[in-house]
Write an enzyme that holds these catalytic residues in place. Structure first.
Site, PDB file in Angstrom:
ATOM      1  N   VAL A  59      22.668  16.578  36.143  1.00 22.54           N
ATOM      2  CA  VAL A  59      22.017  17.755  35.559  1.00 22.54           C
ATOM      3  C   VAL A  59      20.948  17.334  34.552  1.00 22.54           C
ATOM      4  O   VAL A  59      21.022  16.275  33.946  1.00 22.54           O
ATOM      5  CB  VAL A  59      23.040  18.699  34.876  1.00 22.54           C
ATOM      6  CG1 VAL A  59      24.097  19.156  35.864  1.00 22.54           C
ATOM      7  CG2 VAL A  59      23.696  18.046  33.674  1.00 22.54           C
ATOM      8  N   CYS A  60      19.936  18.207  34.403  1.00 15.88           N
ATOM      9  CA  CYS A  60      18.909  18.024  33.380  1.00 15.88           C
ATOM     10  C   CYS A  60      18.556  19.410  32.850  1.00 15.88           C
ATOM     11  O   CYS A  60      19.320  20.349  33.005  1.00 15.88           O
ATOM     12  CB  CYS A  60      17.693  17.285  33.954  1.00 15.88           C
ATOM     13  SG  CYS A  60      16.822  18.204  35.235  1.00 15.88           S
ATOM     14  N   ARG A  61      17.380  19.560  32.242  1.00 10.06           N
ATOM     15  CA  ARG A  61      17.015  20.859  31.674  1.00 10.06           C
ATOM     16  C   ARG A  61      16.686  21.890  32.755  1.00 10.06           C
ATOM     17  O   ARG A  61      17.183  23.001  32.739  1.00 10.06           O
ATOM     18  CB  ARG A  61      15.837  20.720  30.712  1.00 10.06           C
ATOM     19  CG  ARG A  61      15.448  22.063  30.074  1.00 10.06           C
ATOM     20  CD  ARG A  61      14.248  21.956  29.177  1.00 10.06           C
ATOM     21  NE  ARG A  61      14.502  21.180  27.992  1.00 10.06           N
ATOM     22  CZ  ARG A  61      14.971  21.669  26.842  1.00 10.06           C
ATOM     23  NH1 ARG A  61      15.251  22.942  26.732  1.00 10.06           N
ATOM     24  NH2 ARG A  61      15.156  20.882  25.812  1.00 10.06           N
ATOM     25  N   LEU A  88      20.323  22.938  33.179  1.00  8.39           N
ATOM     26  CA  LEU A  88      21.191  23.514  32.157  1.00  8.39           C
ATOM     27  C   LEU A  88      20.603  24.779  31.544  1.00  8.39           C
ATOM     28  O   LEU A  88      21.338  25.574  30.959  1.00  8.39           O
ATOM     29  CB  LEU A  88      21.497  22.475  31.079  1.00  8.39           C
ATOM     30  CG  LEU A  88      22.504  21.412  31.554  1.00  8.39           C
ATOM     31  CD1 LEU A  88      22.520  20.233  30.609  1.00  8.39           C
ATOM     32  CD2 LEU A  88      23.894  22.001  31.691  1.00  8.39           C
TER      33      LEU A  88
END
Length: 100
Positions: A59-61, A88
């Site tokens: 996951v990342c932004r 996220l």
């Protein structure tokens, strides 16, 4: 492969390893509880911290960097790896748990 936030949350609830590859500063703003931070630029050097015996959701932004992280793991021989589309930001908007 890339999965939706809702599928990622289901995997998370079922014990998947949630790998957050954002920066330390982004992590400090908010992150998913029980996720592990390894910034993307450090991932190749820290593969020993990523389990081979669990399903991994990267996951990342927003979902862009997570694809790069997923590919690093796949190229290193990991087989149970997906990235989360929407990142996220969408996770938080969907009401899934975050820690600040």
């Amino acid at each position: 492969s890339e999965i939706s936030v809702s599928k990622a949350y289901t995997k998370y609830q079922n014990g998947a390893f949630l790998l957050d590859i954002r920066t330390q500063e982004e992590w400090n703003e908010f992150h998913a509880p029980n996720s592990t931070l390894i910034p993307l630029d450090q991932l190749a050097a820290r593969l020993n911290e990523v389990p081979h015996d669990k399903e991994i959701v990267v996951v990342c932004r927003s979902g862009n960097r997570s694809q790069q992280g997923r590919d690093i793991l796949l190229n290193a021989g990991y087989t149970q790896v997906t990235s989360m589309k929407g990142g996220l930001t969408e996770w938080r908007t969907s009401g899934y748990p975050i820690t600040q």
